[in-house]
Design an enzyme around this catalytic site. Sequence first.
Site, PDB file in Angstrom:
ATOM      1  N   ASP A  31      40.547  43.187  48.582  1.00 30.66           N
ATOM      2  CA  ASP A  31      40.700  44.572  49.024  1.00 30.66           C
ATOM      3  C   ASP A  31      40.526  45.575  47.894  1.00 30.66           C
ATOM      4  OD1 ASP A  31      41.080  43.813  51.631  1.00 30.66           O
ATOM      5  OD2 ASP A  31      43.266  43.945  51.578  1.00 30.66           O
ATOM      6  N   HIS A  33      38.200  45.405  45.503  1.00 36.20           N
ATOM      7  CA  HIS A  33      36.764  45.668  45.463  1.00 36.20           C
ATOM      8  C   HIS A  33      36.344  46.585  46.616  1.00 36.20           C
ATOM      9  CE1 HIS A  33      36.750  41.556  43.444  1.00 36.20           C
ATOM     10  NE2 HIS A  33      36.151  42.304  42.546  1.00 36.20           N
ATOM     11  N   GLN A  57      30.067  36.602  29.591  1.00 35.66           N
ATOM     12  CA  GLN A  57      31.412  37.094  29.327  1.00 35.66           C
ATOM     13  C   GLN A  57      32.487  36.009  29.456  1.00 35.66           C
ATOM     14  OE1 GLN A  57      30.910  39.905  32.659  1.00 35.66           O
ATOM     15  NE2 GLN A  57      33.049  39.484  33.181  1.00 35.66           N
TER      16      GLN A  57
END
Length: 282
Positions: A31, A33, A57
């Site tokens: 939620d 995002h 990363q």
Amino acid sequence: MQIIHTIPELRAALAQSRNPAFVPTMGNLHDGHLALVRQARPLGDTLVASIFVNRLQFLPHEDFDSYPRTLQVDADKLRAAGCDVLFAPSEQDLYPEPQTFKVQPDPQLADILEGQFRPGFFTGVCTVVMKLFSAVFAGKAQGTALFGQKDYQQLMVLRRMVQQFALPLDIVAGTTQRADDGLALSSRNGYLSEAERQEAVQLSLALRALARDAVAAAHTLPAQREALEARALQALTGRGWQPDYLTVRRRSDLQPPQAGDALVVLGAARLGRTRLIDNLEV
């Protein structure tokens, strides 16, 4: 919603867009995002989201291989949230040759906190975000990119990158979305066992306690800061966590604060095999 996998196809799809709004993600959407996607909707003429798990990363011992890939479910969520274009490249699409040119962020900001415990992390983040910006915003006079405030240091690093490269972009922060008990939403929360999920809220509670103590010690903060941080670390360690840091910093540059500075408290700690991060502006 269009689903696009290559940079040329993306640029063609955005050829008529004057000011896209862009939400980059690594997928496994929650939620938090989707709140960013909804926030982005009125900020541009085309709403673009990306899903790409960026190898650059991740450290060698981290969860790149096991990071959840849930493209179909994510696409359905984005479509329902009003996304216009989903850019979901493969590694070969985004890195057709080894990415030997990389963006090196300012070490004073990028080599502390997360950068200390995850060396090279922000180089990987900046490199992939710069490449995504190039794909989405090439030839555009203006654009907007949205990032969650839960990744507080990342947001600062990317804002500095955009500023120093004079990119024609606005970086907009999305408020950290939390579960009912206060746990910051994260894709990695799915790694938690049921018992760990109940315990996980203690990170946000520890940061709230640290923030309260920092406010109480505002006039003597430089002298008291390390003692306050040590107490917070000990409290989490005593509950079975393995904390990397729980710290009070000034908001402007994440350096140790002086009395009167606007503050943020930040923490990262491992619970079982799951590393969680959170922050709270004071």
